[in-house]
Design an enzyme around this catalytic site. Structure first.
Site, PDB file in Angstrom:
ATOM      1  N   HIS A 216       0.841  -1.206   0.000  1.00 46.18           N
ATOM      2  CA  HIS A 216       0.000   0.000   0.000  1.00 46.18           C
ATOM      3  C   HIS A 216       0.880   1.261   0.000  1.00 46.18           C
ATOM      4  O   HIS A 216       0.657   2.199  -0.771  1.00 46.18           O
ATOM      5  CB  HIS A 216      -0.918  -0.035   1.236  1.00 46.18           C
ATOM      6  CG  HIS A 216      -1.815   1.154   1.416  1.00 46.18           C
ATOM      7  ND1 HIS A 216      -3.189   1.084   1.364  1.00 46.18           N
ATOM      8  CD2 HIS A 216      -1.533   2.463   1.654  1.00 46.18           C
ATOM      9  CE1 HIS A 216      -3.699   2.294   1.557  1.00 46.18           C
ATOM     10  NE2 HIS A 216      -2.712   3.152   1.745  1.00 46.18           N
ATOM     11  N   GLU A 217       1.906   1.250   0.863  1.00 45.13           N
ATOM     12  CA  GLU A 217       2.770   2.433   0.971  1.00 45.13           C
ATOM     13  C   GLU A 217       3.657   2.594  -0.274  1.00 45.13           C
ATOM     14  O   GLU A 217       3.894   3.720  -0.727  1.00 45.13           O
ATOM     15  CB  GLU A 217       3.626   2.372   2.250  1.00 45.13           C
ATOM     16  CG  GLU A 217       2.839   2.239   3.554  1.00 45.13           C
ATOM     17  CD  GLU A 217       1.734   3.278   3.728  1.00 45.13           C
ATOM     18  OE1 GLU A 217       1.882   4.398   3.220  1.00 45.13           O
ATOM     19  OE2 GLU A 217       0.703   2.945   4.347  1.00 45.13           O
TER      20      GLU A 217
ATOM     21  N   HIS B  16       1.790   4.405  -2.814  1.00 50.79           N
ATOM     22  CA  HIS B  16       1.804   5.861  -2.602  1.00 50.79           C
ATOM     23  C   HIS B  16       3.042   6.486  -3.251  1.00 50.79           C
ATOM     24  O   HIS B  16       2.965   7.569  -3.838  1.00 50.79           O
ATOM     25  CB  HIS B  16       1.820   6.188  -1.107  1.00 50.79           C
ATOM     26  CG  HIS B  16       0.457   6.241  -0.471  1.00 50.79           C
ATOM     27  ND1 HIS B  16      -0.551   7.064  -0.936  1.00 50.79           N
ATOM     28  CD2 HIS B  16      -0.070   5.577   0.583  1.00 50.79           C
ATOM     29  CE1 HIS B  16      -1.630   6.907  -0.189  1.00 50.79           C
ATOM     30  NE2 HIS B  16      -1.376   6.003   0.744  1.00 50.79           N
TER      31      HIS B  16
HETATM   32 ZN   LIG Z   1      -2.700   5.233   2.048  1.00 50.21          ZN
END
Ligand SMILES: [Zn+2]
Length: 195
Positions: A146-147, A150
């Protein structure tokens, strides 16, 4: 109340309020002359997580307006478990996928069902500049991916497999996320990590 994105925070850039498009732009890596900058971004990420958000599994530089390749994450949601990942990359260990549910402080009141690699080999630099390699699976693998997204300028909403649940009532969202957090905790409890 568990730390979750039941509201927008002034300190966090959200997908609907991102005039510089920082959330959807790829970040640039930090070179060895920029470790003071890395330390100051890490400090800000940790401070916002602690004092504003009251926790959370991870937070990436673009979410606080920086376009550099750094995030913080914790394999078990605890502050003690918090790690700083600089210039992170990963590769999947095998083809196994997991179905997870993910919220994001940059996407308030939404929970996204998404497919991720179950087990990955993560590689990053820590604040001392050491190269760290570790095998992550289940929850910690999901958070790391998830990171990383980003840092690539990609949100959960943009994911090919995304199915998005939208809540209008913050209380209902908080209740829903309690169950998600409980499901998540099964994987790290099983591994003997704290909480
Ligand atoms: Zn996030």
């Amino acid at each position: 109340m568990p730390a979750c994105a039941a509201q927008a925070y002034e300190e966090i850039i959200t997908w609907t309020k991102d005039p510089l498009c920082v959330l959807r732009s790829p970040t640039t890596s930090l070179n060895e002359c920029e470790w003071d900058l890395a330390r100051s971004i890490a400090k800000k990420l940790i401070q916002i997580r602690e004092t504003i958000l009251g926790g959370g599994a991870g937070l990436a530089a673009p979410q606080i307006g920086s376009n550099r390749s750094i995030f913080i994450f914790t394999p078990d949601r605890t502050t003690e478990g918090l790690k700083v990942a600089i210039n992170p990359v990963f590769e999947p260990i095998d083809a196994q996928l997991i179905d997870g549910e993910e919220a994001c402080f940059s996407i308030p009141l939404r929970c996204t069902k998404i497919k991720r690699w179950k087990t990955i080999k993560a590689k990053y630099q820590d604040l001392q500049g050491n190269i760290v390699e570790e095998i992550l699976d289940d929850f910690s693998s999901k958070v790391f991916q998830h990171e990383i997204d980003h840092l690539k300028g990609k949100l959960t909403l943009d994911h090919e497999t995304a199915r998005v649940l939208t809540f209008s009532d913050p209380e209902a969202f908080i209740e829903y996320m309690k169950h998600v957090h409980l499901e998540d905790s099964k994987s790290y409890r099983a591994r003997g990590l704290k909480k």
